[in-house]
Design an enzyme around this catalytic site. Structure first.
Site, PDB file in Angstrom:
ATOM      1  N   ARG A 177     -41.583  53.230  91.029  1.00 16.36           N
ATOM      2  CA  ARG A 177     -41.045  51.877  90.871  1.00 16.36           C
ATOM      3  C   ARG A 177     -41.144  51.116  92.190  1.00 16.36           C
ATOM      4  NH1 ARG A 177     -35.330  51.523  88.109  1.00 16.36           N
ATOM      5  NH2 ARG A 177     -35.975  49.338  87.970  1.00 16.36           N
ATOM      6  N   CYS A 235     -31.241  49.420  95.115  1.00 17.25           N
ATOM      7  CA  CYS A 235     -31.898  50.185  94.052  1.00 17.25           C
ATOM      8  C   CYS A 235     -32.294  49.193  92.972  1.00 17.25           C
ATOM      9  CB  CYS A 235     -30.968  51.274  93.529  1.00 17.25           C
ATOM     10  SG  CYS A 235     -29.398  50.641  92.874  1.00 17.25           S
TER      11      CYS A 235
END
Length: 280
Positions: A177, A235
């Site tokens: 990611r 995050c």
């Protein structure tokens, strides 16, 4: 004061003269096309005796919106939830989740950021507990904890951007990611320019317990965390980043948290996006 507690230490403390307040913060990220995880049902099926359920989505975060999927909660809502759970300023608190540690870390971080002086996370979560479980839902006496009006150690998007250039900004998501190879949730993949990839999965060993403090210090030192520059973490939505902040705290390294994280950053087309393994 340590920020984590083993199951054996918790059992000892619960039998002692000043047992900690227990918070069950089970939660897990569900895929967009999968049924949502029912944390309340999991709690009611069995929890640590005396533990009170805390809903991450409703009590540890505000509703999703422009500030991300898990923005800071309204502190009046958060404070009321903590008092309902029996949290007092002068009583230790232990938080746990199903074992991943992300949700428990979010509760730990938020309580510490708003002024509670003694909060620990059960290392390994519920799966580490070998004692009895209960299905009884407790009704603790009302607590007295009042969160500070301005949480400490919070970054906004501009602060995260500055820190990526002047300090160390760690991205706690999975490497794919970070690199932008996949993005199952947010508008675009990639990372904040200048941020370093530091997946939360590398904070723990194969047993799901945190690595020893010395090993965590070595890990973060290899990422450029030397103690000479400020550190921040983010995050996807400010949950797993709390786990990274907890790992840094175990290593003795203070860190700020960008709560909006990638879900806020990527929602603004005017903000730059970096892809690939290179931070820039």
């Amino acid at each position: 004061m340590t920020v984590i507690i083993t199951a054996a230490e918790l059992a000892r403390d619960l039998a002692g003269p000043t047992p900690p307040t227990l918070l069950d913060v089970r939660w897990q990220l569900s895929a967009p096309d999968a049924p949502a995880f029912d944390a309340r049902a999991a709690y009611e099926a069995g929890h640590l005796p005396g533990a009170v359920f805390v809903d991450l989505d409703r009590e540890l975060a505000a509703p999703p919106g422009p500030r991300g999927r898990h923005p800071l909660p309204d502190l009046a809502v958060f404070g009321a939830a903590m008092r309902r759970a029996g949290v007092c300023a002068g009583t230790p608190v232990v938080v746990y989740d199903g074992g991943q540690g992300w949700a428990a870390a979010r509760a730990w971080w938020l309580l510490r950021a708003t002024g509670h002086p003694n909060v620990r996370v059960l290392d390994g979560g519920l799966t580490a507990w070998e004692g009895p479980r209960s299905t009884e839902v407790p009704a603790p006496a009302q607590g007295d904890f009042e969160p500070l009006p301005e949480p400490a150690g919070v970054l906004d998007a501009d602060g995260a951007a500055r820190l990526a250039g002047s300090g160390v900004l760690l991205d706690a998501r999975a490497g794919e990611r970070y690199r932008g190879e996949v993005e199952p949730i947010d508008r675009v993949g990639g990372h904040i320019p200048g941020a370093l990839s530091a997946p939360t999965t590398e904070n723990v060993g194969p047993d799901g317990h945190f690595l020893p403090a010395a090993d965590l210090r070595d890990r973060f030192k290899a990422l450029g965390v030397s103690g000479d520059a400020p550190v921040g973490v983010y995050c996807g939505s400010g949950v797993s980043a709390a786990h990274e902040a907890l790992a840094l705290a175990i290593a003795g390294i203070p860190a700020a948290l960008y709560v909006g994280s990638w879900s806020e950053w990527s929602n603004d087309p005017s903000r730059p996006v970096a892809v690939g393994p290179d931070p820039r």
